[in-house]
Design a protein around this motif. Sequence first.
Motif, PDB file in Angstrom:
ATOM      1  N   UNK A 227       0.802  -1.235   0.000  1.00  0.00           N
ATOM      2  CA  UNK A 227       0.000   0.000   0.000  1.00  0.00           C
ATOM      3  C   UNK A 227       0.831   1.280   0.000  1.00  0.00           C
ATOM      4  N   UNK A 228       1.949   1.245  -0.668  1.00  0.00           N
ATOM      5  CA  UNK A 228       2.781   2.452  -0.751  1.00  0.00           C
ATOM      6  C   UNK A 228       3.625   2.682   0.481  1.00  0.00           C
TER       7      UNK A 228
ATOM      8  N   UNK B 257       1.064   3.081  -5.781  1.00  0.00           N
ATOM      9  CA  UNK B 257       2.201   3.808  -6.343  1.00  0.00           C
ATOM     10  C   UNK B 257       2.084   5.306  -6.124  1.00  0.00           C
ATOM     11  N   UNK B 258       0.865   5.795  -6.282  1.00  0.00           N
ATOM     12  CA  UNK B 258       0.640   7.230  -6.090  1.00  0.00           C
ATOM     13  C   UNK B 258       0.886   7.596  -4.615  1.00  0.00           C
ATOM     14  N   UNK B 259       0.374   6.769  -3.725  1.00  0.00           N
ATOM     15  CA  UNK B 259       0.607   6.987  -2.282  1.00  0.00           C
ATOM     16  C   UNK B 259       2.112   6.994  -2.010  1.00  0.00           C
TER      17      UNK B 259
ATOM     18  N   UNK C 241       4.160  10.313  -0.830  1.00  0.00           N
ATOM     19  CA  UNK C 241       4.727  10.253   0.523  1.00  0.00           C
ATOM     20  C   UNK C 241       6.236  10.463   0.470  1.00  0.00           C
ATOM     21  N   UNK C 242       6.865   9.796  -0.477  1.00  0.00           N
ATOM     22  CA  UNK C 242       8.312   9.912  -0.598  1.00  0.00           C
ATOM     23  C   UNK C 242       8.721  11.355  -0.892  1.00  0.00           C
ATOM     24  N   UNK C 243       7.890  12.029  -1.673  1.00  0.00           N
ATOM     25  CA  UNK C 243       8.159  13.428  -1.991  1.00  0.00           C
ATOM     26  C   UNK C 243       8.152  14.275  -0.709  1.00  0.00           C
ATOM     27  N   UNK C 244       7.209  13.974   0.168  1.00  0.00           N
ATOM     28  CA  UNK C 244       7.130  14.726   1.426  1.00  0.00           C
ATOM     29  C   UNK C 244       8.323  14.362   2.320  1.00  0.00           C
TER      30      UNK C 244
ATOM     31  N   UNK D 290      -1.126   6.038 -10.534  1.00  0.00           N
ATOM     32  CA  UNK D 290       0.063   5.803 -11.330  1.00  0.00           C
ATOM     33  C   UNK D 290       0.024   4.355 -11.768  1.00  0.00           C
ATOM     34  N   UNK D 291      -0.238   4.144 -13.029  1.00  0.00           N
ATOM     35  CA  UNK D 291      -0.350   2.762 -13.473  1.00  0.00           C
ATOM     36  C   UNK D 291       0.889   2.302 -14.221  1.00  0.00           C
TER      37      UNK D 291
END
Length: 617
Positions: A240-241, A310-312, A316-319, A608-609
């Motif tokens: 789940x990301x 992927x979007x999660x 999150x990684x960006x933050x 993000x697929x």
Amino acid sequence: MTQRSVPTDHVILPSDLDAQCLVSTVTCYYRSQGAGNSVSRPQSSERDPQAVVQPNCFELPEMAAGEMTGLLDDTQSELRQCPHENPEPECRDPMKLKYRTIDGSCNNVANPRWGKSFEPQQRLLAPHYINGTLPRMFSKIPGEKLPLPRRISKIVSPQQNSVAHGVSNMVMAWGQFIDHDFTGTPVTKNGSRTIKCCGDIADELKMENGEQINTLTSFLDGSAVYGNTQEAFDELKGKDGKMLVTEDNMLPESKSSTCKKEKVGDYCLAAGDHRVNVFVGLGGLHTLFVREHNRLATKLKTINPGWDADKIFEETRRIVSAEFQHITYADWLPLVLDTDTLTKYRLGQNDYNYDPDINPTITNVFSTASFRFGHSQVKQSVQIGKRKLQLQDTLLRPTFTLNHLTDALEGLVSAPTDEVDPFFANGLTDHMFETNSTAHDGLDLVSSNIQRGRDHGLPPYNDWREFCGLPRITDFDTTEFISKSLASVYRHVDDIDLFVGAICEKHLPGALVGPTFACLLGKQFHDIKFGDRFFYETRSRPERFTFQQLKQIQQISLSKIICDNTDMVDIQRDAFRTEDSVSNPRVNCKSLPGINLDLWRAISTTSINRFAPSRNG
Ligand code: HEM
Ligand SMILES: [Ca+2]
């Protein structure tokens, strides 16, 4: 500063021998022209007729140093190829414009290898190898050799406590943590210390330039959490990301690392950087940020149920990478550097524009000398809850991270750090990674730093002063130094090794370091800021945060992240400064501002697929 007598009766340690022989760096040899794309190739190298003399080496049994340090990784297999023979990264995918790649490629679209992992480190000055391959080893005085690193360490760096008042030991721990986000020079286990990068045997004879690799992404991008290659990331990622954690919300187990296990249930930790087990503060910060990732990811999913894993993960990684950068540039660097240096290199807040001409790749001098300044801040005593431990008894023992996380972090924010000066904890200079107190198999980090500088061909201290626009030292008796001991080890001022000279310098007013390290640190932090297309303050699309989101990130603090992810209930506002009832009071965790994730609500509903299914974990 009090003069210390030189110990004469010390036991012979492995470190008394040439440190380079204990753990060798993987060096990649290039032909003098045309190799690599981003690294300035040296034009000349030091030549010496005596160069046939082999370095003063003594091979320890293969296991000894490697297993003891736990620092040896198996990067050799990954480095079978010369970095520049790897295929050029492909950057056309629009996702690579919006989010960082795991290996740092395509940050600079025109130069996709800049800052990527497993590329050669940059040179600011041409290396001083002997005949292109051997470490610097001769004095300016004809016929004389440079002093042995261990001798320099013993004379210049006796143990002495010198406290940097007001600055917490978290400044040291954060330094090591971010170091493990942007520098990792691979070392070999079995004595084969070179990779012949270019051409055939005939070329080998003409090979000039030894370059060391950086296995990490040069950007301050959270690679300490996510890893530096897709393969490493695939092992660390969860569902789940989120990132993988144990049932107890601890880092997962590493099957390949070596560490000491104290009690049942202890295991060696796995993280984005494999050195995570070295020190409790380091393990603590790695744990903290994996938890922070998972905490943010869980909240983002609640706010945006339509987002896929992927979007999660990417948001999150960006933050999290923005938190790394904000804490470092807004709170940590201003303690390390003086106002003039911060201004000169534009390291302050809200002053950013991406410059695609800046190559952010970590420089050899930064990983090998200047960013090692933090070794001098390491304290001999480590406070964990009510226990006061000797430094050497905490190294490579993840038990403290696993069982005493909050206490260990509390210890780091409460104690003042040591000064950056020629005096070091003997847990680093005589007992580092020793098996036990009677084994006499400890290593000396100061010797390693000195020998590593020679091994990587770093020019001597005076050349770096000149590089930084400072006058060369002409006399050992200079007022620039706080220590008078250099004259008793070196024969010539031009022989002084960079690490040694720079730690002996008087500090710039308001800085924790002297002018040479300030210059070298300032420059590298400038380059990994302005040469990072994803620097968190960017105002360009598609990388940018909205103005309101950025404001949220700019109010985050390390104290808040500790609060949100441990049992801590109160803490001083600024974790990098010791508590002070007036200027840095201890406050309830709830009163510290956090990030309001509502501002991330449905910025985009697109999933993000494009990632491979494995990314969904
Ligand atoms: C308990 C604390 C620490 C221990 C035990 C430790 C130990 C080590 C060791 C064994 C090495 C490899 C030396 C070599 O063979 O060349 C190393 C490298 C290094 N250390 Fe530390 N260190 C500590 C803290 C720090 C801190 C606080 C900083 C910076 C603020 C730092 C920065 C570095 C850097 C930049 C390198 C070179 C990394 C590379 O490129 O591979 N270390 N350290
Ligand atoms: Ca990185």
